[in-house]
Design a protein around this motif. Structure first.
Motif, PDB file in Angstrom:
ATOM      1  N   MET A   1      30.081  44.517  34.222  1.00  0.00           N
ATOM      2  CA  MET A   1      30.004  43.090  34.387  1.00  0.00           C
ATOM      3  C   MET A   1      29.952  42.793  35.885  1.00  0.00           C
ATOM      4  N   GLY A   2      29.051  41.945  36.284  1.00  0.00           N
ATOM      5  CA  GLY A   2      28.904  41.600  37.693  1.00  0.00           C
ATOM      6  C   GLY A   2      30.042  40.737  38.195  1.00  0.00           C
ATOM      7  N   ARG A   3      30.134  40.638  39.503  1.00  0.00           N
ATOM      8  CA  ARG A   3      31.227  39.886  40.130  1.00  0.00           C
ATOM      9  C   ARG A   3      31.160  38.411  39.758  1.00  0.00           C
ATOM     10  N   GLY A   4      29.998  37.854  39.640  1.00  0.00           N
ATOM     11  CA  GLY A   4      29.857  36.432  39.287  1.00  0.00           C
ATOM     12  C   GLY A   4      30.367  36.145  37.885  1.00  0.00           C
ATOM     13  N   ARG A   5      30.009  37.004  36.948  1.00  0.00           N
ATOM     14  CA  ARG A   5      30.480  36.826  35.568  1.00  0.00           C
ATOM     15  C   ARG A   5      31.982  37.051  35.474  1.00  0.00           C
ATOM     16  N   GLN A   6      32.477  38.029  36.222  1.00  0.00           N
ATOM     17  CA  GLN A   6      33.906  38.325  36.211  1.00  0.00           C
ATOM     18  C   GLN A   6      34.700  37.140  36.772  1.00  0.00           C
ATOM     19  N   LYS A   7      34.218  36.576  37.874  1.00  0.00           N
ATOM     20  CA  LYS A   7      34.901  35.432  38.475  1.00  0.00           C
ATOM     21  C   LYS A   7      34.865  34.234  37.535  1.00  0.00           C
ATOM     22  N   ALA A   8      33.759  34.026  36.869  1.00  0.00           N
ATOM     23  CA  ALA A   8      33.645  32.907  35.931  1.00  0.00           C
ATOM     24  C   ALA A   8      34.627  33.078  34.770  1.00  0.00           C
ATOM     25  N   HIS A  10      37.511  34.759  34.860  1.00  0.00           N
ATOM     26  CA  HIS A  10      38.851  34.505  35.368  1.00  0.00           C
ATOM     27  C   HIS A  10      39.099  33.013  35.579  1.00  0.00           C
ATOM     28  N   THR A  11      38.089  32.301  36.039  1.00  0.00           N
ATOM     29  CA  THR A  11      38.212  30.859  36.234  1.00  0.00           C
ATOM     30  C   THR A  11      38.440  30.166  34.899  1.00  0.00           C
ATOM     31  N   LYS A  12      37.715  30.598  33.872  1.00  0.00           N
ATOM     32  CA  LYS A  12      37.869  30.021  32.535  1.00  0.00           C
ATOM     33  C   LYS A  12      39.278  30.249  32.008  1.00  0.00           C
ATOM     34  N   VAL A  13      39.784  31.465  32.162  1.00  0.00           N
ATOM     35  CA  VAL A  13      41.135  31.778  31.691  1.00  0.00           C
ATOM     36  C   VAL A  13      42.171  30.965  32.471  1.00  0.00           C
ATOM     37  N   ALA A  14      42.001  30.865  33.782  1.00  0.00           N
ATOM     38  CA  ALA A  14      42.943  30.102  34.608  1.00  0.00           C
ATOM     39  C   ALA A  14      42.950  28.639  34.207  1.00  0.00           C
ATOM     40  N   ARG A  15      41.790  28.084  33.930  1.00  0.00           N
ATOM     41  CA  ARG A  15      41.694  26.686  33.511  1.00  0.00           C
ATOM     42  C   ARG A  15      42.390  26.456  32.174  1.00  0.00           C
ATOM     43  N   GLU A  16      42.195  27.403  31.238  1.00  0.00           N
ATOM     44  CA  GLU A  16      42.849  27.289  29.929  1.00  0.00           C
ATOM     45  C   GLU A  16      44.369  27.319  30.080  1.00  0.00           C
ATOM     46  N   LEU A  17      44.865  28.199  30.936  1.00  0.00           N
ATOM     47  CA  LEU A  17      46.306  28.281  31.150  1.00  0.00           C
ATOM     48  C   LEU A  17      46.851  27.029  31.830  1.00  0.00           C
ATOM     49  N   LYS A  18      46.084  26.489  32.758  1.00  0.00           N
ATOM     50  CA  LYS A  18      46.547  25.332  33.516  1.00  0.00           C
ATOM     51  C   LYS A  18      46.620  24.080  32.656  1.00  0.00           C
ATOM     52  N   TYR A  19      45.635  23.876  31.795  1.00  0.00           N
ATOM     53  CA  TYR A  19      45.551  22.618  31.070  1.00  0.00           C
ATOM     54  C   TYR A  19      46.032  22.695  29.625  1.00  0.00           C
TER      55      TYR A  19
END
Length: 70
Positions: A1-8, A10-19
């Protein structure tokens, strides 16, 4: 998995945890923070083979260690 997909991802998981809304068990949190939790017998039994009554009395630790090593 490329860095862009990996970062996306992680961002999705972080957003789910935050909200997301989580139920907080305040009594369990208070017990954990106060340190009043007593270990049960199952937790203690797995370490019982390493426990010696002489260890609890604070006898000669160095001499006891040398005896066990021999």
């Amino acid at each position: 998995m490329g860095r862009g997909r990996q970062k996306a991802k992680h961002t999705k998981v972080a957003r789910e945890l935050k909200y997301s809304v989580h139920e907080t068990n305040y009594s369990e949190l208070e017990r954990e923070l106060s340190g009043s939790r007593q270990p049960n017998d199952d937790e203690l039994s797995k370490w019982s083979e390493y426990y010696d009554d002489a260890d609890a009395q604070g006898d000669d630790v160095e001499g006891d260690f040398q005896q066990r090593r021999a």
